[in-house]
Scaffold this active site. Structure first.
Site, PDB file in Angstrom:
ATOM      1  N   ARG A   1      -1.896  -6.005  -8.232  1.00  0.00           N
ATOM      2  CA  ARG A   1      -0.708  -6.780  -7.691  1.00  0.00           C
ATOM      3  C   ARG A   1      -0.508  -7.677  -8.934  1.00  0.00           C
ATOM      4  O   ARG A   1       0.935  -8.339  -9.212  1.00  0.00           O
ATOM      5  CB  ARG A   1      -1.007  -7.470  -6.584  1.00  0.00           C
ATOM      6  CG  ARG A   1      -0.969  -6.783  -5.368  1.00  0.00           C
ATOM      7  CD  ARG A   1      -1.470  -7.582  -4.057  1.00  0.00           C
ATOM      8  NE  ARG A   1      -2.785  -7.909  -4.546  1.00  0.00           N
ATOM      9  CZ  ARG A   1      -3.886  -8.125  -3.301  1.00  0.00           C
ATOM     10  NH1 ARG A   1      -3.568  -8.090  -2.300  1.00  0.00           N
ATOM     11  NH2 ARG A   1      -5.147  -8.508  -3.654  1.00  0.00           N
TER      12      ARG A   1
ATOM     13  N   HIS B   1       0.805  -1.235   0.011  1.00  0.00           N
ATOM     14  CA  HIS B   1      -0.045  -0.062   0.048  1.00  0.00           C
ATOM     15  C   HIS B   1       0.831   1.286   0.018  1.00  0.00           C
ATOM     16  O   HIS B   1       0.581   2.222  -0.713  1.00  0.00           O
ATOM     17  CB  HIS B   1      -0.860  -0.091   1.395  1.00  0.00           C
ATOM     18  CG  HIS B   1      -1.953  -0.989   1.283  1.00  0.00           C
ATOM     19  ND1 HIS B   1      -2.198  -1.812   2.367  1.00  0.00           N
ATOM     20  CD2 HIS B   1      -2.831  -1.313   0.283  1.00  0.00           C
ATOM     21  CE1 HIS B   1      -3.093  -2.646   2.316  1.00  0.00           C
ATOM     22  NE2 HIS B   1      -3.688  -2.345   1.148  1.00  0.00           N
TER      23      HIS B   1
ATOM     24  N   SER C   1      -3.075  -7.529   2.889  1.00  0.00           N
ATOM     25  CA  SER C   1      -3.199  -7.719   4.084  1.00  0.00           C
ATOM     26  C   SER C   1      -3.690  -8.867   4.726  1.00  0.00           C
ATOM     27  O   SER C   1      -3.190  -9.054   5.852  1.00  0.00           O
ATOM     28  CB  SER C   1      -4.386  -6.421   4.425  1.00  0.00           C
ATOM     29  OG  SER C   1      -4.175  -5.228   4.118  1.00  0.00           O
TER      30      SER C   1
ATOM     31  N   LYS D   1     -17.645  -6.680   6.741  1.00  0.00           N
ATOM     32  CA  LYS D   1     -16.411  -7.284   7.265  1.00  0.00           C
ATOM     33  C   LYS D   1     -16.190  -7.009   8.897  1.00  0.00           C
ATOM     34  O   LYS D   1     -16.643  -6.163   9.289  1.00  0.00           O
ATOM     35  CB  LYS D   1     -15.156  -6.734   6.392  1.00  0.00           C
ATOM     36  CG  LYS D   1     -15.311  -7.114   4.995  1.00  0.00           C
ATOM     37  CD  LYS D   1     -13.965  -6.670   4.099  1.00  0.00           C
ATOM     38  CE  LYS D   1     -14.085  -7.093   2.829  1.00  0.00           C
ATOM     39  NZ  LYS D   1     -12.791  -6.628   2.343  1.00  0.00           N
TER      40      LYS D   1
END
Length: 159
Positions: free
Chosen positions: A90, A17, A128, A41
């Site tokens: 990514r 990040h 993460s 979440k």
């Protein structure tokens, strides 16, 4: 003046990040990191912790601020008069879903564009979720997250 947002849950912020933040901060005049409140979440870190981690790790950038938001990213961009949404990629697998989101946002507001940054190769594997798993099992996370986050993991997991 180019104002952009970089939205995400940042649970927690990783070196990947930060790679995107550093590079985006060089391209835009103002970068607002939007920490998403997602009631679906259950984050490991509280909103206060995530905000603190981001503020600490971005304090060197005079053109970067951190805010929380709920709802649609496009609405957060509008609220902040941002004309650009920053997203990180990514791998090729990220591209399809990120492209869909970007096209949806553009259909809602054609005045707001999305700019993709490919993550530097050294962080292409990093998420993460991976950082949390490595920390949970007590392994060294110093190559995955900033020191303040590593300390947060130590407090959370007692390792």
């Amino acid at each position: 003046m180019i104002k952009a947002i970089y939205p995400g849950s940042f649970d927690p912020v990783t070196l990947g990040h930060l790679d995107i933040i550093k590079r985006a901060a060089k391209v835009v005049d103002e970068l607002i990191i939007g920490v998403l409140v997602n009631k679906e979440k259950k984050p490991l870190f509280t909103m206060e912790e995530r905000m603190s981690f981001l503020k600490e790790t971005t304090k060197e950038f005079s053109n970067v601020t951190v805010q929380t938001f709920e709802g649609l990213t496009i609405d957060f961009a509008r609220k902040n008069q941002a004309k650009l949404i920053i997203r990180g990629l990514r791998a090729v697998t990220d591209f399809e879903s990120e492209m869909q989101i970007a096209q949806t946002n553009h259909s809602i507001d054609p005045e707001i564009d999305t700019m993709f940054f490919t993550t530097s190769l050294e962080y292409a594997f990093l998420s993460s979720t991976i950082a949390k798993e490595v920390a949970y099992y007590g392994s060294d996370v110093s190559k995955l997250v900033p020191p303040v986050v590593a300390e947060g993991f130590r407090k959370k997991y007692g390792k």
